[in-house]
Design an enzyme around this catalytic site. Sequence first.
Site, PDB file in Angstrom:
ATOM      1  N   SER A 126       0.545  -1.236  -0.205  1.00 17.21           N
ATOM      2  CA  SER A 126      -0.109  -0.116  -0.197  1.00 17.21           C
ATOM      3  C   SER A 126       0.932   1.388   0.379  1.00 17.21           C
ATOM      4  O   SER A 126       1.997   1.173   0.396  1.00 17.21           O
ATOM      5  CB  SER A 126      -1.104   0.235   1.037  1.00 17.21           C
ATOM      6  OG  SER A 126      -0.317   0.245   2.121  1.00 17.21           O
ATOM      7  N   GLU A 135       1.305   5.442   0.288  1.00 17.02           N
ATOM      8  CA  GLU A 135       0.686   6.477   1.445  1.00 17.02           C
ATOM      9  C   GLU A 135       1.624   7.949   0.545  1.00 17.02           C
ATOM     10  O   GLU A 135       2.117   7.887  -0.517  1.00 17.02           O
ATOM     11  CB  GLU A 135       1.134   6.686   3.015  1.00 17.02           C
ATOM     12  CG  GLU A 135       0.772   8.149   3.749  1.00 17.02           C
ATOM     13  CD  GLU A 135       1.692   8.406   4.948  1.00 17.02           C
ATOM     14  OE1 GLU A 135       1.105   7.883   6.222  1.00 17.02           O
ATOM     15  OE2 GLU A 135       2.192   9.143   5.135  1.00 17.02           O
ATOM     16  N   THR A 169      -3.252  11.549   3.931  1.00 16.09           N
ATOM     17  CA  THR A 169      -3.209  11.978   5.206  1.00 16.09           C
ATOM     18  C   THR A 169      -3.988  13.398   5.146  1.00 16.09           C
ATOM     19  O   THR A 169      -4.269  13.825   4.274  1.00 16.09           O
ATOM     20  CB  THR A 169      -1.396  12.348   5.241  1.00 16.09           C
ATOM     21  OG1 THR A 169      -0.724  13.875   4.844  1.00 16.09           O
ATOM     22  CG2 THR A 169      -0.230  11.545   5.027  1.00 16.09           C
ATOM     23  N   ASP A 182      -0.857  15.155  16.387  1.00 15.70           N
ATOM     24  CA  ASP A 182       0.194  15.833  17.583  1.00 15.70           C
ATOM     25  C   ASP A 182      -0.744  17.264  18.402  1.00 15.70           C
ATOM     26  O   ASP A 182      -1.542  17.860  17.349  1.00 15.70           O
ATOM     27  CB  ASP A 182       1.373  16.706  16.800  1.00 15.70           C
ATOM     28  CG  ASP A 182       2.377  15.765  15.882  1.00 15.70           C
ATOM     29  OD1 ASP A 182       2.551  14.718  16.776  1.00 15.70           O
ATOM     30  OD2 ASP A 182       3.228  16.326  15.787  1.00 15.70           O
ATOM     31  N   GLN A 209       5.194   2.704  11.866  1.00 19.24           N
ATOM     32  CA  GLN A 209       5.825   4.354  12.050  1.00 19.24           C
ATOM     33  C   GLN A 209       7.072   3.589  10.987  1.00 19.24           C
ATOM     34  O   GLN A 209       7.471   2.414  11.442  1.00 19.24           O
ATOM     35  CB  GLN A 209       6.659   4.927  13.242  1.00 19.24           C
ATOM     36  CG  GLN A 209       6.925   6.278  12.622  1.00 19.24           C
ATOM     37  CD  GLN A 209       7.139   6.445  13.775  1.00 19.24           C
ATOM     38  OE1 GLN A 209       6.917   7.983  14.641  1.00 19.24           O
ATOM     39  NE2 GLN A 209       8.646   6.629  14.921  1.00 19.24           N
ATOM     40  N   PHE A 226      12.068  14.788   9.493  1.00 18.21           N
ATOM     41  CA  PHE A 226      11.133  14.355   9.205  1.00 18.21           C
ATOM     42  C   PHE A 226      10.751  12.761  11.295  1.00 18.21           C
ATOM     43  O   PHE A 226      10.443  13.006  12.075  1.00 18.21           O
ATOM     44  CB  PHE A 226      10.950  12.973   8.913  1.00 18.21           C
ATOM     45  CG  PHE A 226      10.272  13.294   7.737  1.00 18.21           C
ATOM     46  CD1 PHE A 226       9.748  14.855   7.582  1.00 18.21           C
ATOM     47  CD2 PHE A 226       9.899  12.476   6.388  1.00 18.21           C
ATOM     48  CE1 PHE A 226       9.630  15.766   6.040  1.00 18.21           C
ATOM     49  CE2 PHE A 226       9.374  13.224   5.490  1.00 18.21           C
ATOM     50  CZ  PHE A 226       8.652  15.142   5.217  1.00 18.21           C
ATOM     51  N   HIS A 285       4.196  -1.234   3.522  1.00 19.47           N
ATOM     52  CA  HIS A 285       3.001   0.559   3.751  1.00 19.47           C
ATOM     53  C   HIS A 285       3.913   1.261   3.515  1.00 19.47           C
ATOM     54  O   HIS A 285       5.048   1.388   4.010  1.00 19.47           O
ATOM     55  CB  HIS A 285       2.506   0.583   5.045  1.00 19.47           C
ATOM     56  CG  HIS A 285       1.175   2.099   4.901  1.00 19.47           C
ATOM     57  ND1 HIS A 285       0.666   1.956   3.967  1.00 19.47           N
ATOM     58  CD2 HIS A 285       1.424   3.309   4.952  1.00 19.47           C
ATOM     59  CE1 HIS A 285       0.073   3.017   3.990  1.00 19.47           C
ATOM     60  NE2 HIS A 285       0.811   3.580   4.387  1.00 19.47           N
TER      61      HIS A 285
END
Length: 310
Positions: A31, A33, A64, A125, A193, A233, A283
Amino acid sequence: MPKRTASAAESVAPTSIGALPRDLLPEVKISFEFFPPKTEAAAARLWQTVEQLMPLRPHYVSVTCGASGNPAEGTAAWVASLRERAGLAAAAHVTCACAPPAALDEIARQYWASGVRQLVAIRGDRPKDPVAGQDGPRYPFAADLVGALRRVGAFEISVAAYPETHPEAPSPAADLDNLKRKLDAGAGRAITQYCFETATVLRFRDRMAAAGIAAPLSVGIMPVHDFPQIKRFSEGCGAGVPAWLGALFEGLEDDPEERVRLGARIAAEQARRLILGGIRELHIYTLNRAEPTLAACRMLGLESSLANAA
């Protein structure tokens, strides 16, 4: 510019792609993102990326959203376009840290009414100033968001998992308990993550199993093409950046093509080791670029395998 010779880091880092049994490839689901582009030029580039990646036949793609979870920021429009124009199964990200429950309930109802059935539920966040702009209470945790989304409709919900432990978690065990709460609330998949140390990811998978968590695990892969960007990041999300990774990118500041090739090799070799270790869902965080992801999948043989499965 002279070609760089192999460094000591390259002798120990995962950059040489080993063999992957071809009978495993049909079992692998991938998949992608994406994030909503902010300009027309960026939107055109994202469509080029989507068109280049479509032959890989992703299991689904996700889009996102900003901290407020507001679909007006572009998430809803891109999810709709990817579904209707590209024929892809598309999941919308929804975050709860900065949006009141009533607003999130309305967002969920809008997605359900439009036919969207896949969501990625993330806390997001928390605002640095918890008072400014507040107009009521918030769902404190992603588990609360998952429960609220499921009350709106029978969504297929994915949630975040952290092989290196969430930076706010008091302990790895507490972090795993939080993942279990999210799944118990109605989520059906955990997406990790990105984590560059494959052994850490596989240990996390084993800890999930030991804790009785049987939900599918989709492992996040980050093909690196801009090392300073990934460092930023990672500092923001708590992901580790191993020394060997930085060493591999030394001296490549002015060679973007070699950076893409190197990042693809690293991603492909990590994916290979994960597949051999029993992982079947990957992912890929594309950062809206096709080249690194496409190159990594080709190195693995996923492109031809998925095309033959069509």
